[in-house]
Design a protein around this motif. Structure first.
Motif, mmCIF file in Angstrom:
data_model
loop_
_atom_site.group_PDB
_atom_site.id
_atom_site.type_symbol
_atom_site.label_atom_id
_atom_site.label_comp_id
_atom_site.label_asym_id
_atom_site.label_seq_id
_atom_site.Cartn_x
_atom_site.Cartn_y
_atom_site.Cartn_z
ATOM 1 N N ALA A 217 0.817 -1.206 0.000
ATOM 2 C CA ALA A 217 0.000 0.000 0.000
ATOM 3 C C ALA A 217 0.856 1.264 0.000
ATOM 4 O O ALA A 217 0.596 2.202 -0.766
ATOM 5 C CB ALA A 217 -0.942 -0.005 1.199
ATOM 6 N N TRP A 218 1.887 1.315 0.851
ATOM 7 C CA TRP A 218 2.700 2.527 0.928
ATOM 8 C C TRP A 218 3.448 2.764 -0.379
ATOM 9 O O TRP A 218 3.653 3.924 -0.792
ATOM 10 C CB TRP A 218 3.664 2.465 2.113
ATOM 11 N N GLN A 219 3.850 1.680 -1.067
ATOM 12 C CA GLN A 219 4.553 1.833 -2.340
ATOM 13 C C GLN A 219 3.636 2.392 -3.422
ATOM 14 O O GLN A 219 4.008 3.310 -4.154
ATOM 15 C CB GLN A 219 5.112 0.479 -2.784
ATOM 16 N N ALA A 220 2.419 1.848 -3.507
ATOM 17 C CA ALA A 220 1.478 2.302 -4.532
ATOM 18 C C ALA A 220 1.137 3.770 -4.348
ATOM 19 O O ALA A 220 1.147 4.554 -5.306
ATOM 20 C CB ALA A 220 0.209 1.450 -4.488
ATOM 21 N N LEU A 221 0.840 4.156 -3.108
ATOM 22 C CA LEU A 221 0.465 5.538 -2.847
ATOM 23 C C LEU A 221 1.644 6.479 -3.078
ATOM 24 O O LEU A 221 1.485 7.565 -3.646
ATOM 25 C CB LEU A 221 -0.054 5.673 -1.417
ATOM 26 N N ASP A 222 2.821 6.066 -2.677
ATOM 27 C CA ASP A 222 4.005 6.902 -2.888
ATOM 28 C C ASP A 222 4.283 7.076 -4.377
ATOM 29 O O ASP A 222 4.568 8.194 -4.845
ATOM 30 C CB ASP A 222 5.208 6.244 -2.201
ATOM 31 N N TYR A 223 4.177 6.007 -5.134
ATOM 32 C CA TYR A 223 4.441 6.065 -6.579
ATOM 33 C C TYR A 223 3.516 7.055 -7.277
ATOM 34 O O TYR A 223 3.955 7.876 -8.086
ATOM 35 C CB TYR A 223 4.280 4.663 -7.177
ATOM 36 N N VAL A 224 2.217 7.007 -6.964
ATOM 37 C CA VAL A 224 1.273 7.843 -7.704
ATOM 38 C C VAL A 224 1.278 9.289 -7.229
ATOM 39 O O VAL A 224 0.604 10.136 -7.815
ATOM 40 C CB VAL A 224 -0.164 7.282 -7.631
ATOM 41 N N ARG A 225 2.051 9.593 -6.182
ATOM 42 C CA ARG A 225 2.120 10.974 -5.708
ATOM 43 C C ARG A 225 3.336 11.719 -6.246
ATOM 44 O O ARG A 225 3.482 12.923 -6.027
ATOM 45 C CB ARG A 225 2.126 10.998 -4.178
ATOM 46 N N GLN A 226 4.206 11.021 -6.956
ATOM 47 C CA GLN A 226 5.446 11.654 -7.418
ATOM 48 C C GLN A 226 5.241 12.448 -8.705
ATOM 49 O O GLN A 226 4.539 12.002 -9.611
ATOM 50 C CB GLN A 226 6.534 10.601 -7.641
ATOM 51 N N ARG A 227 5.864 13.618 -8.767
ATOM 52 C CA ARG A 227 5.876 14.403 -10.009
ATOM 53 C C ARG A 227 7.240 15.024 -10.289
ATOM 54 O O ARG A 227 7.599 15.263 -11.427
ATOM 55 C CB ARG A 227 4.813 15.493 -9.968
ATOM 56 N N TYR A 228 8.018 15.315 -9.218
ATOM 57 C CA TYR A 228 9.334 15.910 -9.432
ATOM 58 C C TYR A 228 10.270 14.895 -10.091
ATOM 59 O O TYR A 228 10.297 13.724 -9.734
ATOM 60 C CB TYR A 228 9.937 16.383 -8.107
ATOM 61 N N GLY A 229 11.000 15.351 -11.069
ATOM 62 C CA GLY A 229 11.949 14.489 -11.763
ATOM 63 C C GLY A 229 11.352 13.713 -12.915
ATOM 64 O O GLY A 229 12.076 13.024 -13.643
ATOM 65 N N LEU A 230 10.035 13.798 -13.115
ATOM 66 C CA LEU A 230 9.398 13.105 -14.231
ATOM 67 C C LEU A 230 9.426 13.995 -15.474
ATOM 68 O O LEU A 230 9.301 15.225 -15.372
ATOM 69 C CB LEU A 230 7.953 12.739 -13.891
ATOM 70 N N PRO A 231 9.584 13.401 -16.659
ATOM 71 C CA PRO A 231 9.678 14.206 -17.890
ATOM 72 C C PRO A 231 8.520 15.169 -18.084
ATOM 73 O O PRO A 231 8.708 16.298 -18.527
ATOM 74 C CB PRO A 231 9.716 13.145 -19.006
ATOM 75 N N ARG A 232 7.307 14.718 -17.751
ATOM 76 C CA ARG A 232 6.130 15.572 -17.937
ATOM 77 C C ARG A 232 5.503 15.996 -16.611
ATOM 78 O O ARG A 232 4.352 16.449 -16.571
ATOM 79 C CB ARG A 232 5.090 14.831 -18.790
ATOM 80 N N GLY A 233 6.263 15.855 -15.536
ATOM 81 C CA GLY A 233 5.826 16.364 -14.253
ATOM 82 C C GLY A 233 4.443 15.893 -13.851
ATOM 83 O O GLY A 233 4.162 14.699 -13.751
ATOM 84 N N ASP A 234 3.544 16.852 -13.600
ATOM 85 C CA ASP A 234 2.210 16.523 -13.098
ATOM 86 C C ASP A 234 1.380 15.746 -14.111
ATOM 87 O O ASP A 234 0.480 14.994 -13.731
ATOM 88 C CB ASP A 234 1.474 17.808 -12.694
ATOM 89 N N TYR A 235 1.660 15.893 -15.409
ATOM 90 C CA TYR A 235 0.921 15.131 -16.421
ATOM 91 C C TYR A 235 1.227 13.638 -16.289
ATOM 92 O O TYR A 235 0.336 12.797 -16.455
ATOM 93 C CB TYR A 235 1.258 15.629 -17.824
ATOM 94 N N ASP A 236 2.500 13.305 -15.993
ATOM 95 C CA ASP A 236 2.842 11.903 -15.731
ATOM 96 C C ASP A 236 2.146 11.426 -14.463
ATOM 97 O O ASP A 236 1.636 10.300 -14.404
ATOM 98 C CB ASP A 236 4.358 11.748 -15.586
ATOM 99 N N ARG A 237 2.139 12.277 -13.437
ATOM 100 C CA ARG A 237 1.490 11.883 -12.190
ATOM 101 C C ARG A 237 -0.008 11.649 -12.391
ATOM 102 O O ARG A 237 -0.573 10.706 -11.832
ATOM 103 C CB ARG A 237 1.709 12.946 -11.106
ATOM 104 N N GLN A 238 -0.660 12.495 -13.181
ATOM 105 C CA GLN A 238 -2.080 12.303 -13.453
ATOM 106 C C GLN A 238 -2.331 10.920 -14.063
ATOM 107 O O GLN A 238 -3.281 10.217 -13.683
ATOM 108 C CB GLN A 238 -2.581 13.371 -14.424
ATOM 109 N N ARG A 239 -1.471 10.542 -15.019
ATOM 110 C CA ARG A 239 -1.628 9.234 -15.668
ATOM 111 C C ARG A 239 -1.474 8.104 -14.635
ATOM 112 O O ARG A 239 -2.249 7.149 -14.619
ATOM 113 C CB ARG A 239 -0.602 9.080 -16.783
ATOM 114 N N HIS A 240 -0.482 8.243 -13.762
ATOM 115 C CA HIS A 240 -0.244 7.207 -12.754
ATOM 116 C C HIS A 240 -1.425 7.109 -11.785
ATOM 117 O O HIS A 240 -1.793 6.003 -11.362
ATOM 118 C CB HIS A 240 1.046 7.513 -11.982
#
Length: 351
Positions: A217-240
């Motif tokens: 559970a902690w891994q899934a929630l942590d993964y979908v909350r990340q945006r820093y360092g991603l190529p498309r930032g919040d757009y990648d996070r939205q997809r996740h």
């Protein structure tokens, strides 16, 4: 969970328990506007449901909507289209008499804050949802939402824990801004204790590699909350985040959950604690039965194209591509299927 609810309830006792566990509130301010009881019509498509994810906060803290997702369900109720509104999207926020807010242009995740003040330094997330819904409605042209829910991210974690984890396909390598590899919080720089800097953490980071994994559970929630360092930032996070909802629905409908009474009961109780729901006169169970034939494979994840607004070298927020207006028109006219047939780039291919 709204979409999957009907398939989750297998016994009358669980139906009653689930209905009682979910907190029901007037998220859209309809009770005050109506002034009296209204006849509630049957749940029929097309439907638009507003889902808002928040971090847990005290009533003395201004709430912010970290995740804004609209689920559009066509008239035949055989499909669900999920699209996310970028949290940093710069929009016109309408006036709100309850707080004296006169309206203005700001990032959309601030709308909940502008609508939440109830005096004496206190904030009400339910009242804030009302202004956010009006803001999303103004942006999309959707006149009213048929249902809405505030989803506590810690509640999501409890649901996944009750299910025994969730299987997700990670579509890009991600490093956690917040957690260490063992799931504990990363230490913070003392000079940033007041949140004065964008990246106040240091030390080893939890990492998520491309591939399909059964996540805790902690891994899934942590993964979908990340945006820093991603190529498309919040757009990648939205997809996740969209992928996470779809994976949760699939896991909840799997045989190792719905045929296990103890696990099913735990999932239902966790879901109840995670949600504040407004079904416009219908209970969460009514909505569950209305959607009982829908499965995770019937969910199509939509991405809204957009770009950052840079003014004199400073980041000001996000703006959507002009084609988004055509997409919103397709939602209002219940023509999303035809729109994405003509514009396949709107489909999140890694879903």
């Amino acid at each position: 969970m709204v979409v999957a609810g009907g398939a989750l309830v297998a016994q009358q006792v669980l139906v009653s328990r689930y209905a009682g566990a979910v907190e029901t509130q007037d998220l859209f301010g309809n009770a005050a506007a109506a002034g009296s009881e209204q006849k509630v019509s049957d749940i029929k498509g097309p439907l638009n449901i507003l889902l808002v994810g928040i971090d847990p906060r005290s009533d003395e803290q201004t709430p912010l909507s970290d995740s804004i997702i609209v689920a559009h369900i066509p008239a035949d109720m055989k499909q669900a289209y999920l699209f996310s509104i970028p949290r940093d999207l710069v929009v016109d926020i309408p006036p709100f008499a309850k707080t004296g807010f006169k309206g203005g242009r700001s990032k959309i995740n601030a709308a909940m804050g502008y609508g939440s003040a109830v005096g004496n330094g206190k904030h009400d997330v339910v009242q804030g949802f009302d202004l956010l819904a009006k803001t999303v409605g103004q942006l999309t042209g959707i006149p009213t939402f048929d249902a809405g829910a505030i989803i506590n991210f810690n509640g999501f974690k409890a649901i996944v824990e009750a299910m025994g984890g969730v299987t997700m396909t990670i579509d890009q390598n991600v490093k956690s801004e917040h957690l260490q590899p063992n799931g504990k919080p990363r230490p913070r720089l003392s000079r940033c204790a007041d949140n004065s800097c964008a990246h106040p953490y240091y030390g080893p980071q939890a990492e998520y590699k491309k591939g399909t994994y059964h996540l805790q559970a902690w891994q899934a929630l942590d993964y979908v909350r990340q945006r820093y360092g991603l190529p498309r930032g919040d757009y990648d996070r939205q997809r996740h985040q969209q992928q996470f909802i779809k994976a949760m629905a699939k896991q909840a409908l799997s045989k190792n959950v719905i045929t296990n009474p103890a696990k099913l009961d735990a999932v239902l109780k966790a879901a109840g604690k995670a949600l504040i729901f407004d079904g416009n006169g219908h209970s969460i169970v009514d909505w569950g039965f209305a959607m009982k034939n829908m499965r995770s494979d019937d969910m199509t994840l939509i991405k809204l194209p957009g770009n950052s607004i840079i003014d004199n070298g400073k980041y000001r927020g996000e703006e959507l591509d002009s084609s988004a207006k055509d997409f919103f028109a397709a939602v209002r006219q219940d023509q999303v299927r035809n729109f994405i047939f003509r514009n396949p780039e709107y489909i999140n291919t890694n879903s």
